[in-house]
Write a protein that holds these residues in place. Structure first.
Motif, PDB file in Angstrom:
ATOM      1  N   UNK A 116       0.841  -1.257  -0.016  1.00  0.00           N
ATOM      2  CA  UNK A 116      -0.442   0.899  -0.089  1.00  0.00           C
ATOM      3  C   UNK A 116       0.627   1.313   0.047  1.00  0.00           C
ATOM      4  N   UNK A 117       0.351   1.942  -0.507  1.00  0.00           N
ATOM      5  CA  UNK A 117       1.095   3.449  -0.954  1.00  0.00           C
ATOM      6  C   UNK A 117       0.327   4.572  -1.125  1.00  0.00           C
ATOM      7  N   UNK A 118       0.437   5.111  -0.354  1.00  0.00           N
ATOM      8  CA  UNK A 118      -0.787   6.833  -0.093  1.00  0.00           C
ATOM      9  C   UNK A 118      -1.770   6.475  -0.041  1.00  0.00           C
ATOM     10  N   UNK A 119      -2.374   4.626   0.935  1.00  0.00           N
ATOM     11  CA  UNK A 119      -3.687   4.821   1.269  1.00  0.00           C
ATOM     12  C   UNK A 119      -4.263   3.902   0.245  1.00  0.00           C
ATOM     13  N   UNK A 120      -3.352   3.614  -1.829  1.00  0.00           N
ATOM     14  CA  UNK A 120      -3.810   2.855  -2.281  1.00  0.00           C
ATOM     15  C   UNK A 120      -3.177   1.234  -2.237  1.00  0.00           C
ATOM     16  N   UNK A 121      -3.316   0.402  -2.965  1.00  0.00           N
ATOM     17  CA  UNK A 121      -2.828  -0.895  -2.870  1.00  0.00           C
ATOM     18  C   UNK A 121      -1.975  -0.735  -4.455  1.00  0.00           C
ATOM     19  N   UNK A 122      -0.415  -0.925  -4.490  1.00  0.00           N
ATOM     20  CA  UNK A 122       0.076  -0.064  -4.963  1.00  0.00           C
ATOM     21  C   UNK A 122       0.342  -2.132  -5.959  1.00  0.00           C
ATOM     22  N   UNK A 123       0.473  -3.220  -5.643  1.00  0.00           N
ATOM     23  CA  UNK A 123       1.256  -3.941  -6.440  1.00  0.00           C
ATOM     24  C   UNK A 123       0.169  -5.477  -5.092  1.00  0.00           C
ATOM     25  N   UNK A 124       0.281  -6.657  -5.622  1.00  0.00           N
ATOM     26  CA  UNK A 124      -0.644  -7.807  -4.852  1.00  0.00           C
ATOM     27  C   UNK A 124      -0.289  -9.086  -5.458  1.00  0.00           C
ATOM     28  N   UNK A 125       0.617  -9.669  -4.513  1.00  0.00           N
ATOM     29  CA  UNK A 125       0.584 -11.136  -4.820  1.00  0.00           C
ATOM     30  C   UNK A 125      -0.221 -12.364  -5.390  1.00  0.00           C
ATOM     31  N   UNK A 126      -0.119 -13.182  -4.894  1.00  0.00           N
ATOM     32  CA  UNK A 126      -0.671 -14.334  -5.001  1.00  0.00           C
ATOM     33  C   UNK A 126      -1.775 -15.155  -4.596  1.00  0.00           C
ATOM     34  N   UNK A 127      -2.364 -14.365  -3.330  1.00  0.00           N
ATOM     35  CA  UNK A 127      -2.793 -14.978  -1.963  1.00  0.00           C
ATOM     36  C   UNK A 127      -3.937 -15.218  -2.540  1.00  0.00           C
ATOM     37  N   UNK A 128      -5.199 -15.665  -2.267  1.00  0.00           N
ATOM     38  CA  UNK A 128      -6.353 -15.633  -2.016  1.00  0.00           C
ATOM     39  C   UNK A 128      -7.234 -14.563  -1.756  1.00  0.00           C
TER      40      UNK A 128
END
Lengths: 114, 111
Positions: A49-61
């Motif tokens: 998370x950066x500046x209240x926004x999700x920027x990257x996401x991994x491979x989790x459910x």
């Protein structure tokens, strides 16, 4: 300067429950990343998370979710806990400005699912 | 292509010896290569890092050697001490993207 803090340090939950973990980054750092660490899988990236926004996401459910507040503090939520979710959950903070990749970890939250 | 390979899985060194841990990557977009040290019950601590525009970086007893053409980098711990006994992780990152970590090397330095 205070380091990255995580609360709680230890948690014991039962299958099916949900849990919320908290992370306070180093003062001035606006990026918070979450990782799951297990003996078998090593350090696995959950999301950033950066500046209240999700920027990257991994491979989790989708049971794994997070959010970040305006003061950069972040929370991670895991719903419908499974035995396999037992792990050390680490958060890391960084400035995330051009030229600065440095990432600093907190002590982690040890989650045990029974 | 996002994977970072690390070897050996475990390492035993005598006090005063040199510990060497190796990592290899595939993604040529990576531009930052840190090493982390983790003691039991603690979070990983940033030890030393390098960018691909230099071939070596030294901080005290810790040195990173970087070979861009081979896509490999290594950590050398000179004069290894029992207090260095920990798990070491290499990682790689492109600015703005998530870090990818190696599986870790458990180092034991015998007194």
């Amino acid at each position: 300067k205070a380091g990255v803090t995580q609360t709680p340090r230890y948690l014991i939950k039962t299958r099916g429950q949900q849990v919320t973990l908290s992370c306070s980054p180093i003062s001035g750092h606006r990026s918070v990343s979450w990782y799951q660490q297990t003996p078998g899988q090593g350090l696995q990236f959950l999301f950033e998370y950066f500046s209240e926004t999700q920027r990257n996401k991994g491979n989790f459910p989708g049971r794994f979710s997070g959010r970040q507040f305006s003061n950069s503090r972040s929370e991670m939520n895991v719903s419908t806990l499974e035995l396999g979710d037992s792990a050390l959950y680490l958060c890391a903070s960084s400035l995330r400005t051009s030229g600065s990749n440095e990432q600093f970890f907190g002590p982690g939250t040890r989650l045990t699912v029974l | 292509q996002q994977q970072v390979k690390q070897s050996p899985q475990s390492l035993i060194v005598q006090k005063g010896g040199i510990s060497i841990i190796n990592c290899a990557y595939e993604n040529t977009a990576f531009d930052y290569f840190p090493w982390y040290q983790q003691f039991p019950g603690k979070g990983p601590a940033l030890l030393i890092a390098i960018r691909p525009d230099v071939s070596e970086k030294k901080e005290g007893r810790f040195t990173i050697s970087f070979n861009k053409s081979a896509k490999q980098f290594s950590l050398h711990i000179m004069d290894s001490q029992p207090g260095d006994s920990a798990t070491y992780f290499c990682a790689a990152n492109t600015y703005g993207q998530n870090f990818v970590f190696g599986p870790g090397t458990r180092l034991s330095v015998l007194p």
